[in-house]
Write a protein that holds these residues in place. Structure first.
Motif, PDB file in Angstrom:
ATOM      1  N   TYR A 154       0.841  -1.258   0.029  1.00  0.00           N
ATOM      2  CA  TYR A 154       0.001  -0.076   0.044  1.00  0.00           C
ATOM      3  C   TYR A 154       0.729   1.104  -0.138  1.00  0.00           C
ATOM      4  N   GLY A 155       0.299   2.336  -0.674  1.00  0.00           N
ATOM      5  CA  GLY A 155       1.041   3.552  -0.727  1.00  0.00           C
ATOM      6  C   GLY A 155      -0.102   4.792  -0.740  1.00  0.00           C
ATOM      7  N   PHE A 156       0.364   5.880  -0.549  1.00  0.00           N
ATOM      8  CA  PHE A 156      -0.273   7.145  -0.656  1.00  0.00           C
ATOM      9  C   PHE A 156       0.349   8.215  -1.351  1.00  0.00           C
ATOM     10  N   ASP A 157      -0.504   9.245  -2.076  1.00  0.00           N
ATOM     11  CA  ASP A 157       0.175  10.526  -2.291  1.00  0.00           C
ATOM     12  C   ASP A 157      -0.760  11.577  -1.794  1.00  0.00           C
ATOM     13  N   ALA A 158       0.160  12.596  -1.493  1.00  0.00           N
ATOM     14  CA  ALA A 158      -0.712  13.709  -0.958  1.00  0.00           C
ATOM     15  C   ALA A 158      -0.168  15.031  -1.481  1.00  0.00           C
ATOM     16  N   CYS A 159      -0.849  15.988  -1.625  1.00  0.00           N
ATOM     17  CA  CYS A 159      -0.523  17.395  -2.189  1.00  0.00           C
ATOM     18  C   CYS A 159       0.875  17.955  -1.793  1.00  0.00           C
ATOM     19  N   SER A 160       1.064  18.024  -0.307  1.00  0.00           N
ATOM     20  CA  SER A 160       2.386  18.606   0.119  1.00  0.00           C
ATOM     21  C   SER A 160       2.883  17.237   1.055  1.00  0.00           C
ATOM     22  N   ALA A 161       4.397  17.358   0.899  1.00  0.00           N
ATOM     23  CA  ALA A 161       5.110  16.238   1.794  1.00  0.00           C
ATOM     24  C   ALA A 161       4.985  16.395   3.336  1.00  0.00           C
ATOM     25  N   PRO A 162       4.443  15.461   3.935  1.00  0.00           N
ATOM     26  CA  PRO A 162       3.883  15.534   5.315  1.00  0.00           C
ATOM     27  C   PRO A 162       5.405  15.830   6.375  1.00  0.00           C
ATOM     28  N   SER A 163       4.999  16.350   7.338  1.00  0.00           N
ATOM     29  CA  SER A 163       5.728  16.510   8.409  1.00  0.00           C
ATOM     30  C   SER A 163       6.638  15.227   8.670  1.00  0.00           C
ATOM     31  N   GLN A 164       7.631  15.201   9.607  1.00  0.00           N
ATOM     32  CA  GLN A 164       8.290  14.126  10.030  1.00  0.00           C
ATOM     33  C   GLN A 164       7.347  13.552  11.070  1.00  0.00           C
ATOM     34  N   GLN A 165       6.642  14.200  12.058  1.00  0.00           N
ATOM     35  CA  GLN A 165       5.893  13.804  12.712  1.00  0.00           C
ATOM     36  C   GLN A 165       4.573  13.084  12.392  1.00  0.00           C
ATOM     37  N   VAL A 166       4.245  13.382  11.125  1.00  0.00           N
ATOM     38  CA  VAL A 166       3.057  12.905  10.599  1.00  0.00           C
ATOM     39  C   VAL A 166       3.524  11.649  10.170  1.00  0.00           C
ATOM     40  N   MET A 167       4.536  11.623   9.352  1.00  0.00           N
ATOM     41  CA  MET A 167       5.239  10.280   8.761  1.00  0.00           C
ATOM     42  C   MET A 167       5.667   9.353   9.754  1.00  0.00           C
ATOM     43  N   ASP A 168       6.026   9.697  10.953  1.00  0.00           N
ATOM     44  CA  ASP A 168       6.576   8.634  12.053  1.00  0.00           C
ATOM     45  C   ASP A 168       5.019   8.076  12.490  1.00  0.00           C
ATOM     46  N   ALA A 169       4.058   8.973  12.664  1.00  0.00           N
ATOM     47  CA  ALA A 169       2.736   8.556  13.383  1.00  0.00           C
ATOM     48  C   ALA A 169       2.243   7.474  12.538  1.00  0.00           C
ATOM     49  N   TRP A 170       2.197   7.715  10.915  1.00  0.00           N
ATOM     50  CA  TRP A 170       1.554   6.897   9.674  1.00  0.00           C
ATOM     51  C   TRP A 170       2.519   5.916   9.585  1.00  0.00           C
ATOM     52  N   ARG A 171       3.699   5.728   9.740  1.00  0.00           N
ATOM     53  CA  ARG A 171       4.617   4.473   9.631  1.00  0.00           C
ATOM     54  C   ARG A 171       4.187   3.449  10.525  1.00  0.00           C
ATOM     55  N   VAL A 172       3.833   3.838  11.621  1.00  0.00           N
ATOM     56  CA  VAL A 172       3.436   2.941  12.775  1.00  0.00           C
ATOM     57  C   VAL A 172       2.044   2.285  12.734  1.00  0.00           C
ATOM     58  N   ALA A 173       1.141   3.292  12.389  1.00  0.00           N
ATOM     59  CA  ALA A 173      -0.414   3.032  12.342  1.00  0.00           C
ATOM     60  C   ALA A 173      -0.975   2.716  11.283  1.00  0.00           C
ATOM     61  N   SER A 174      -0.491   3.466   9.970  1.00  0.00           N
ATOM     62  CA  SER A 174      -1.269   3.058   8.883  1.00  0.00           C
ATOM     63  C   SER A 174      -0.704   1.818   8.088  1.00  0.00           C
TER      64      SER A 174
END
Length: 440
Positions: free
Chosen positions: A51-71
């Motif tokens: 699975y992957g996603f694309d977003a309009c803007s590159a997310p912050s590191q905090q968001v990337m870390d949260a989604w790495r574990v939970a998504s």
């Protein structure tokens, strides 16, 4: 992937991040690898199926870390360059790219520039209808994308994707100009040591490329990978009659199957497009290497064993006990006094009830024992095998042991998490490992 500038309107450029909250699971984020050293470069996206996603803007590191574990996502599309890139990219730096690569993200770099003159929307910049000029424009866009990639520490051998939005295939001059443009894009990327990818609607550039490749081979340079938008809600890379060739069949496809949806993980929300990614060599399972000669440890079921038990399951248990140094005895298939002693030793070390019998909890703890990496759909290797065996024992079901974290394995993980009253992510997190290694 409608994140490009039109004459009619500019899409909400900050939508991907404006929804984000700051609730991040710090306990599990701490297992991240350290950021790479300054000056290093990365090759993207690497090999992956999942699975992957694309977003309009590159997310912050905090968001990337949260989604790495939970998504469920392990790949992320990022707009690195192009005159029609509209969204702010305040987070996007070489250090950001290095960090995501080190933390296991597969990056999909996107460049968005001139669009077809017969596009189904109006764009601020169009490619020429003259085929030679369009080809030159494609080469120019490739040079620009390579310069941006290099500034972001993305090295040669990486795939760069051109975003060519939906357009009408009927006008011959427009269709041929688009093919010439993409051919120029591919040729220039290859000349500079990069691989070529093309993103488009399945009914636009993807159909046109496939048809040209089949009926007029060699007339245009073909991209190495395709990324097709087809909002059918199916997370796979299967196509219909619009793509009939086999050029991109072997791990060279991405399918964008859902657009503009808001997803929330670990209290952090983003508006994203959803993708199923199959690139590089893909994520491929492999047979278990025999830990003990003539012994199969990948059982259909892991029954309770006690002194006097015999058979293949006893051999599998003895092999596991020997591998983990609870005994030096070779597997015999007889649950004798020596096996009882080894099991009791293991139970004390595993912190489960010491009985000398190999019950469900002891099986689960023994089978899962080892390192605790984060596992998501697309992960491969021995930690996945340990998880699959332990899930089979814990749930009393047959789980295929192939070393590939498939959606089916992820569902079994979620089932175990539900039973254990853990957060149902389907990912094997530190918390999930702890529960498995405690016997469930």
């Amino acid at each position: 992937m409608p994140h490009v500038l039109t004459r009619l309107a500019v899409l909400a450029s900050a939508a991907a991040l404006s929804l984000a909250t700051l609730s991040v699971p710090t306990a599990q984020a701490t297992d991240q690898a350290a950021a790479p050293r300054a000056g290093s470069t990365v090759q993207v996206p690497g090999s992956f199926t999942g699975y992957g996603f694309d977003a309009c803007s590159a997310p912050s590191q905090q968001v990337m870390d949260a989604w790495r574990v939970a998504s469920p996502y392990s790949a992320v599309g990022i707009y690195i360059s192009g005159s029609l890139r509209t969204c702010p990219q305040d987070q996007l730096t070489a250090d950001w790219v290095r960090t995501q690569a080190r933390r296991g993200w597969h990056l999909l770099p996107i460049h968005v520039g001139p669009q077809a003159s017969c596009a189904k929307k109006e764009y601020a910049l169009e490619m020429s209808l003259d085929r030679a000029t369009a080809g030159a424009q494609g080469r120019a866009e490739a040079r620009s994308a390579v310069a941006a990639a290099r500034s972001l520490a993305i090295r040669r051998g990486s795939i760069l994707y051109y975003d060519l939005e939906d357009y009408d295939l009927a006008p011959d001059d427009c269709r041929q100009a688009a093919l010439s443009f993409l051919s120029g894009w591919t040729k220039q990327l290859h000349a500079q040591g990069f691989d070529s990818g093309v993103y488009s609607s399945i009914g636009a550039a993807i159909t046109s490329l496939d048809l040209a490749d089949r009926v007029s081979p060699g007339s245009y340079a073909m991209p190495d990978d395709i990324w097709f938008a087809w909002e059918n809600g199916r997370a796979n890379t299967r196509t219909d009659h619009r793509v009939q060739g086999k050029r991109w069949d072997r791990h060279a496809r991405i399918h964008q199957y859902e657009l503009d949806t808001v997803k929330t993980y670990a209290g952090t929300s983003m508006q994203i497009d959803l993708n199923w990614v199959d690139v590089g060599r893909g994520s491929v399972g492999s047979p278990t290497r025999r830990m003990c000669p003539g012994v199969d440890v990948d059982l259909r079921r892991y029954p309770t064993l006690r002194k006097g038990s015999r058979g293949a399951a006893v051999k599998a248990a003895q092999c596991q006990l020997r591998k983990q140094r609870f005994t030096r005895a070779r597997p015999s298939g007889r649950y004798d006094a020596g096996t009882v002693k080894a099991v009791r030793k293991a139970q004390r070390r595993l912190d489960v009830r010491v009985t000398g019998r190999l019950d469900r909890r002891t099986w689960v703890a023994l089978l899962s024992r080892g390192s605790r990496p984060l596992l998501k759909v697309g992960s491969t290797g021995d930690p996945v095998r340990r998880t699959q065996r332990a899930l089979g024992a814990a749930l009393g079901i047959r789980v295929r042991v192939d070393g590939l974290m498939s959606p089916r394995t992820s569902k079994a993980v979620a089932r175990f998490q539900k039973r254990e009253r853990l957060t149902r992510t389907g990912n094997v997190t530190t918390e999930t490992w702890q529960r498995l290694q405690a016997g469930g």
